[in-house]
Scaffold this motif. Structure first.
Motif, PDB file in Angstrom:
ATOM      1  N   ASP A  38      41.592  27.726  45.929  1.00 37.26           N
ATOM      2  CA  ASP A  38      41.568  28.356  47.282  1.00 37.26           C
ATOM      3  C   ASP A  38      40.518  29.553  47.453  1.00 37.26           C
ATOM      4  O   ASP A  38      40.826  30.222  48.444  1.00 37.26           O
ATOM      5  N   ALA A  39      39.882  29.817  46.413  1.00 39.02           N
ATOM      6  CA  ALA A  39      38.718  31.108  46.437  1.00 39.02           C
ATOM      7  C   ALA A  39      37.804  30.657  47.642  1.00 39.02           C
ATOM      8  O   ALA A  39      36.963  31.886  48.017  1.00 39.02           O
ATOM      9  N   GLY A  40      37.430  29.648  47.964  1.00 39.12           N
ATOM     10  CA  GLY A  40      36.563  29.278  49.170  1.00 39.12           C
ATOM     11  C   GLY A  40      36.885  30.343  50.325  1.00 39.12           C
ATOM     12  O   GLY A  40      35.864  30.620  51.166  1.00 39.12           O
ATOM     13  N   ASP A  41      38.203  30.482  50.513  1.00 38.82           N
ATOM     14  CA  ASP A  41      38.829  31.159  51.811  1.00 38.82           C
ATOM     15  C   ASP A  41      39.020  32.565  51.439  1.00 38.82           C
ATOM     16  O   ASP A  41      39.763  33.161  52.179  1.00 38.82           O
ATOM     17  N   GLY A  42      38.799  33.275  50.123  1.00 39.57           N
ATOM     18  CA  GLY A  42      38.996  34.171  49.772  1.00 39.57           C
ATOM     19  C   GLY A  42      40.244  33.912  48.712  1.00 39.57           C
ATOM     20  O   GLY A  42      40.959  33.296  48.762  1.00 39.57           O
ATOM     21  N   TRP A  43      40.014  34.822  47.565  1.00 39.30           N
ATOM     22  CA  TRP A  43      40.868  34.512  46.508  1.00 39.30           C
ATOM     23  C   TRP A  43      42.326  35.018  46.935  1.00 39.30           C
ATOM     24  O   TRP A  43      42.523  36.019  47.302  1.00 39.30           O
ATOM     25  N   PRO A  44      43.377  34.345  46.424  1.00 43.50           N
ATOM     26  CA  PRO A  44      44.815  34.837  46.871  1.00 43.50           C
ATOM     27  C   PRO A  44      45.102  36.065  46.092  1.00 43.50           C
ATOM     28  O   PRO A  44      44.776  36.121  44.857  1.00 43.50           O
TER      29      PRO A  44
END
Length: 86
Positions: A38-44
């Protein structure tokens, strides 16, 4: 938990125990890899809670006894808990 002295925690899977430090670290690395998806949209935010380590103590039940008239509890048996070395 006998024989499982190491742990890994991540928010999605919770607390898990392992026999070796290598297994616990590998599980933590795997959890980070999961969040990396999910890091492509910002790390959770949860990724910052991934950790692993050695368990030094665990909770043990102590002082188990029948309830007496001085106890304010409605339980039949009274006990306490404390941390003890593994």
């Amino acid at each position: 938990m006998a024989g499982y002295k190491f742990f890994m925690f991540d928010p999605d899977n919770g607390f898990e125990t392992y026999k070796t430090a290598e297994e616990a670290k590998a599980a933590a690395d795997e959890a980070i890899d999961y969040y990396r998806g999910d890091a492509g949209d910002g790390w959770p935010d949860e990724v910052a809670q991934v950790c692993w380590g050695e368990i030094k103590q665990e909770t043990q039940q102590v002082g188990l006894r029948p309830r007496d008239e001085e106890d304010k509890s409605s339980c039949e048996m009274i006990c306490d808990y404390q941390l003890t070395d593994i």
